[in-house]
Scaffold this active site. Structure first.
Site, PDB file in Angstrom:
ATOM      1  N   SER A  20       0.793  -1.230   0.000  1.00 51.99           N
ATOM      2  CA  SER A  20       0.000   0.000   0.000  1.00 51.99           C
ATOM      3  C   SER A  20       0.823   1.276   0.000  1.00 51.99           C
ATOM      4  CB  SER A  20      -0.946   0.007   1.209  1.00 51.99           C
ATOM      5  OG  SER A  20      -2.061  -0.832   0.962  1.00 51.99           O
TER       6      SER A  20
ATOM      7  N   LYS B 277       0.601   3.803  -2.756  1.00 50.23           N
ATOM      8  CA  LYS B 277      -0.379   4.900  -2.749  1.00 50.23           C
ATOM      9  C   LYS B 277       0.302   6.260  -2.590  1.00 50.23           C
ATOM     10  CE  LYS B 277      -4.290   2.227  -0.932  1.00 50.23           C
ATOM     11  NZ  LYS B 277      -3.678   0.899  -0.743  1.00 50.23           N
TER      12      LYS B 277
ATOM     13  N   SER C 186      -6.011   4.074   4.026  1.00 51.88           N
ATOM     14  CA  SER C 186      -5.285   3.412   2.939  1.00 51.88           C
ATOM     15  C   SER C 186      -6.229   2.642   2.023  1.00 51.88           C
ATOM     16  CB  SER C 186      -4.214   2.470   3.512  1.00 51.88           C
ATOM     17  OG  SER C 186      -3.273   2.116   2.534  1.00 51.88           O
TER      18      SER C 186
END
Length: 413
Positions: free
Chosen positions: A71, A74, A136
């Site tokens: 993640s 991102k 997230s």
């Protein structure tokens, strides 16, 4: 202050035989003091600790080894969105529709991190950014990607273009959310560069990373960054996890007038990841102090110039150059100017020509760009002819050395 050493003009034959890479070495030594503070023991296989202001690397372990970001990808997606907003192509009030793909791939049905965006609803960019950063949310980044570029593939092109612009040479992005992809890789050093870039370029938008929670679709979710609750002065960034990569973290914290950036990749557990980051930040704030090397505008050294009115061009930093060193340290500080040559006249003042590479002990602690301190016009015909003849001879010698080295290498197998 550090001083540059021998003039580059007197070193031409040596410098020009190094595979086209000209280099001027000089040494600056700080008086050693007793013993140095030892870095903490951490479990993470890859990590880096960086001083934001000076760019000094305080600690690194396999910082250039590629790993899956999870993640943390991102952050790259958000950097693209921040740029779209900052340059006026996108408004925080613009609304993007939630596609079925975004809903199924990253929303509630997926079982992963999500902001719980409703299918076929329209959501403001400002809310999608918070959904991508605080909980997230995979759905939030997919919706942003589709809204800006039409699909994830098109958006990943933008991510890679932005990564190249930032100087992230060890990264490749193929989706906005960090879900498993064998070709999506990054490094601890690249992520530290990305974190520094976001803070420096988008200070107002960066503040979203410090928000403690996010309410959407009647569901309140806490910020996933564990450093925010550790009384370290942390105000960002992001965490990530993939089975094949382990637990990852990028964090930034401020104490007094100092900001540190930490990256942890490949931890075995969430607890281990958070503990390693805490150890490095506490040690960094406690153990280092800033030392000035060159004032703004001070001449650092000289680069050889071909075909110019003079045989060299003076170099300076784009601002004051300083280095963080251990408060109780005995490490030798060395520096080297590196540039690709030959540099041909004319040269304009302010043109970036070289890099200053500063090492603390055996570790490269800082690299900064060097620019021409003055303009140098093209020289007379006789000087250009002499420099051209010199470069031709040195080039032939260099090629000869390369062929001999290749034959020796082949012979020794």
């Amino acid at each position: 202050m550090a001083r540059a050493g021998q003039s580059q003009r007197s070193r031409r034959p040596v410098d020009r035989l190094k595979n086209g890479l000209a280099a001027l070495a000089f040494i600056a030594i700080f008086a050693p003091i007793a013993a140095r503070s030892q870095a903490p023991t951490i479990a993470a296989p890859q990590a880096i600790l960086l001083d934001y202001d000076s760019g000094t690397v305080l600690y690194e372990r396999a910082a250039d080894t590629p790993n899956f970001p999870g993640s943390i990808a991102k952050m790259m997606a958000v950097a693209v969105v921040f740029r779209e907003i900052e340059e006026g192509r996108l408004s925080p009030d613009t609304e993007f529709k939630v596609s079925e793909y975004a809903w199924r791939r990253g929303g509630a049905p997926s079982g992963g991190a999500t902001m719980f965006a409703g299918l076929n609803t329209s959501i403001k960019v400002s809310d999608l950014l918070r959904g991508a950063i605080i909980p997230s949310g995979n759905d939030a980044t997919i919706i942003l990607a589709e809204g800006i570029a039409g699909n994830e593939l098109g958006f990943s092109v933008k991510m890679n273009e932005e990564a190249k612009r930032i100087g992230m040479t060890g990264s490749s992005f193929h989706n906005s959310n960090g879900l498993s992809d064998p070709d999506q890789k990054t490094t601890a050093r690249d992520l530290a560069k990305l974190a520094s870039f976001i803070i420096r370029t988008y200070p107002d938008l960066y503040k979203i990373y410090s928000e403690p929670d996010f309410l959407w679709n009647k569901i309140r979710q806490s910020n996933r960054n564990p450093l925010l609750g550790m009384s370290l002065g942390a105000d960002g960034f992001q965490t990530g996890y993939l089975k094949e990569a382990g637990f990852n973290l990028v964090g930034s914290a401020v104490q007094g007038d100092q900001r540190l950036i930490v990256v942890i990749l490949g931890s075995k557990t969430e607890k281990e990841r958070a503990e390693d980051a805490r150890k490095l930040l506490e040690w960094g704030f406690r153990s280092f102090e800033s030392r000035p090397l060159f004032e703004a505008g001070q001449i650092v050294g000289e680069a050889t110039l071909y075909g110019g009115q003079s045989g060299g061009v003076p170099l300076t930093g784009t601002s004051a150059i300083k280095l963080l060193v251990p408060r109780n340290g005995d490490e030798r500080i060395t520096a080297r100017i590196r540039y690709e040559g030959p540099i041909h006249a004319p040269v304009q003042k302010g043109a970036e020509l070289a890099r200053l590479e500063i090492s603390r002990g055996d570790q490269i602690a800082l690299e900064v760009p060097l620019v021409a301190a003055e303009s140098v016009a093209e020289g007379p015909l006789w000087r250009r002819a002499m420099d051209g003849a010199y470069e031709l001879v040195v080039g032939l010698l260099r090629d000869g050395y390369a062929k001999i080295a290749a034959r020796l290498s082949a012979a020794t197998g």
